[in-house]
Design an enzyme around this catalytic site. Structure first.
Site, PDB file in Angstrom:
ATOM      1  N   GLY A  74      13.493  20.402  36.829  1.00  0.00           N
ATOM      2  CA  GLY A  74      15.036  21.147  37.288  1.00  0.00           C
ATOM      3  C   GLY A  74      16.183  20.334  38.141  1.00  0.00           C
ATOM      4  N   THR A  75      15.255  19.683  38.878  1.00  0.00           N
ATOM      5  CA  THR A  75      16.196  18.589  39.566  1.00  0.00           C
ATOM      6  C   THR A  75      17.121  17.832  38.965  1.00  0.00           C
ATOM      7  OG1 THR A  75      14.596  18.607  41.718  1.00  0.00           O
ATOM      8  CG2 THR A  75      16.255  16.825  41.566  1.00  0.00           C
ATOM      9  N   ASN A 153      15.790  30.942  44.992  1.00  0.00           N
ATOM     10  CA  ASN A 153      14.414  30.798  45.233  1.00  0.00           C
ATOM     11  C   ASN A 153      13.974  31.257  46.572  1.00  0.00           C
ATOM     12  OD1 ASN A 153      16.380  28.487  45.833  1.00  0.00           O
ATOM     13  ND2 ASN A 153      14.586  27.553  46.514  1.00  0.00           N
ATOM     14  N   SER A 201      13.044  25.113  34.964  1.00  0.00           N
ATOM     15  CA  SER A 201      12.160  24.081  35.191  1.00  0.00           C
ATOM     16  C   SER A 201      10.662  24.837  34.694  1.00  0.00           C
ATOM     17  CB  SER A 201      12.081  23.591  36.527  1.00  0.00           C
ATOM     18  OG  SER A 201      10.851  22.930  36.968  1.00  0.00           O
ATOM     19  N   HIS A 203       7.564  24.406  35.627  1.00  0.00           N
ATOM     20  CA  HIS A 203       6.460  24.886  36.444  1.00  0.00           C
ATOM     21  C   HIS A 203       6.751  26.000  36.845  1.00  0.00           C
ATOM     22  CE1 HIS A 203       7.978  23.396  40.550  1.00  0.00           C
ATOM     23  NE2 HIS A 203       8.796  22.781  39.722  1.00  0.00           N
ATOM     24  N   CYS A 327      10.636  22.340  49.032  1.00  0.00           N
ATOM     25  CA  CYS A 327      11.388  20.970  49.038  1.00  0.00           C
ATOM     26  C   CYS A 327      11.860  20.795  50.443  1.00  0.00           C
ATOM     27  CB  CYS A 327      12.349  20.918  48.207  1.00  0.00           C
ATOM     28  SG  CYS A 327      12.097  21.726  46.532  1.00  0.00           S
TER      29      CYS A 327
HETATM   30  C1  LIG Z   1      11.952  24.785  41.825  1.00  0.00           C
HETATM   31  C2  LIG Z   1      13.365  24.720  41.767  1.00  0.00           C
HETATM   32  C3  LIG Z   1      14.321  23.553  41.442  1.00  0.00           C
HETATM   33  C4  LIG Z   1      13.797  22.336  41.136  1.00  0.00           C
HETATM   34  O1  LIG Z   1      12.851  22.269  39.949  1.00  0.00           O
HETATM   35  P1  LIG Z   1      11.937  20.999  39.892  1.00  0.00           P
HETATM   36  O2  LIG Z   1      11.178  20.985  38.500  1.00  0.00           O
HETATM   37  O3  LIG Z   1      10.825  21.097  40.931  1.00  0.00           O
HETATM   38  O4  LIG Z   1      12.642  19.864  40.319  1.00  0.00           O
HETATM   39  C5  LIG Z   1      15.707  23.752  41.474  1.00  0.00           C
HETATM   40  N1  LIG Z   1      16.392  24.933  41.522  1.00  0.00           N
HETATM   41  C6  LIG Z   1      15.484  26.204  41.928  1.00  0.00           C
HETATM   42  C7  LIG Z   1      16.215  27.471  42.105  1.00  0.00           C
HETATM   43  C8  LIG Z   1      14.114  25.977  42.107  1.00  0.00           C
HETATM   44  O5  LIG Z   1      13.623  27.166  42.325  1.00  0.00           O
END
Ligand SMILES: *Cc1c(COP(=O)(O)O)cnc(C)c1O
Length: 408
Positions: A74-75, A153, A201, A203, A327
């Site tokens: 997601g990053t 989140n 993302s 996961h 994070c």
């Molecule tokens: C977890 C998350 C991300 C980051 O995703 P990754 O795959 O861990 O880099 C970005 N935005 C939100 C809102 C998230 O919950």
């Protein structure tokens, strides 16, 4: 890692890989290891299987498979969306986003500010909501992109993405949304939403870590972030993370099937946990309003307690929850999301997020409801005066590092 009892209430941080997802990906780790770009069938068949997975994730968001780019997370998707908007519109040096975004947007914005770009971070009110009038006013002729997350989140608070997309369309400015927390909890239709780009993302939806996607609407100018081979139709270099792509496809199917359960059974569990805590433990408060909110998330403030101390006691009882986002855990600053909502740093430091999922049971909720009250009582016996003194220096530090949007 030992296998003792674990009550996993941290599904916004990551999720368990679903058994069906695990089963779907294993053959691609063990047997079908060919490179999808190879001419022979042992490789090219894998390429076809990737395209089948792409169709499944496209279906999850109502997109055409050609509009889906697989990324590493997601990053990366968030960084890519903003990067692409800036590179393809070199005269535009301004970005609009919010104070409550994930660090993948906030920290990337900080980086860009140092590179000479101008960033407007929109504030939120005590309900965690944006002033859409202010958003409208913040868009300028040199605004390259507006990026606003769909669901937060940390609090689960949901933004009106359709309305925001409409405002951006009126200004003819690109709109990206970080929808990472949404799959399986709310239905997604990129065309109905009217977004140009959208991040997911895997996961967060019961697939493995290390794979994400960026939806890029047809005919949107796009500049790859990872430059190399012709993979992803030339939109992202790097030999495909095959097993994870297959997993993402299977997880997308499951997420659609779980939509109903998340909004009935999981929502009921979340409500039971939240109402139980608020009723049985004095001086507790829900962060933000009941709605509009993700059905699985509850953020609760425990006044006079340190979140880190609560989490430690919960951990000893086998319960996983979190303060702030995964994070930023480990930093002493209170969550930037809660501070943006006007919650005093003192109270913000006592906030815990519980995020449930389809594998949770009522018995687990009952267990936490039974464990938590004595823990909080024990922590409140520790002098609160001592606590407040050690916090003061962090408060001033945080105020300095935060930029607010100018009210037009
Ligand atoms: C977890 C998350 C991300 C980051 O995703 P990754 O795959 O861990 O880099 C970005 N935005 C939100 C809102 C998230 O919950």
């Amino acid at each position: 890692m030992s296998q003792r009892r674990t009550v996993y209430f941290d599904n916004n941080a990551t999720t368990r890989v679903a058994p069906e997802v695990f089963d779907a990906m294993v053959p691609y780790l063990r047997d079908f290891y060919g490179n999808p770009s190879s001419a022979y069938r042992f490789g090219s068949q894998v390429g076809k299987d990737i395209e089948a997975a792409r169709e499944k994730v496209a279906k999850l968001i109502g997109a055409d498979p050609k509009e889906v780019i697989f990324t590493s997370c997601g990053t990366e998707s968030n960084n890519t969306a903003i990067h692409s908007a800036l590179i393809t519109q070199p005269k535009k040096k301004h970005i609009v986003t919010t104070m409550v975004e994930h660090s993948a947007i906030i920290k990337y914005s900080d980086f860009l500010r140092k590179q000479g770009y101008e960033i407007t971070l929109l504030p939120v009110d005590s309900d965690g909501q944006l002033d859409l009038h202010l958003l409208d006013k913040s868009i300028r002729p040199d605004t390259a992109i507006v990026s606003v997350m769909w669901a937060n989140n940390e609090t689960g608070i949901v933004f009106p993405i359709e309305e925001i997309a409409a405002i951006c369309r009126m200004h003819d400015v690109l709109f990206h949304t970080d929808a990472t927390q949404v799959p399986g909890k709310m239905a997604i239709d990129v065309n109905a939403l009217g977004v140009d780009m959208l991040t997911l993302s895997a996961h967060k939806l019961h697939a493995p870590k290390g794979i994400g996607l960026l939806y890029v609407k047809k005919r949107t100018k796009f500049q790859p972030y990872v430059i190399g081979g012709h993979q992803e139709r030339g939109n992202r270099g790097g030999t495909e993370n095959v097993a994870n792509m297959i997993a993402f496809g299977r997880a997308a199917e499951i997420a659609m099937a779980h939509l109903q359960e998340e909004n009935t059974r999981v929502r009921a569990l979340r409500d039971k946990l939240e109402n139980g805590i608020l009723k049985s433990i004095p001086n507790t408060v829900r962060t933000g309003p009941k709605e509009p909110r993700l059905p699985n998330t509850s953020n609760i403030g425990f006044d006079g307690c340190e979140a880190e101390a609560i989490l430690m006691l919960l951990d000893q009882a086998g319960v996983c929850a979190s303060s702030g986002s995964a994070c930023t855990t480990g930093s002493l600053d209170p969550s930037h999301v809660l501070v943006a909502m006007g919650i005093k740093p003192m109270r913000a430091r006592g906030c815990i997020r519980f995020s449930l999922g389809i594998y949770n049971t009522e018995e687990e909720v009952d267990y936490v409801l039974q464990q938590l009250p004595p823990m909080i009582a024990k922590l409140r016996d520790i002098s609160p005066v001592k606590q407040s003194e050690s916090h003061r220096k962090h408060e001033t530090h945080f105020a300095e590092t935060t930029t607010r949007a100018k009210v037009a």
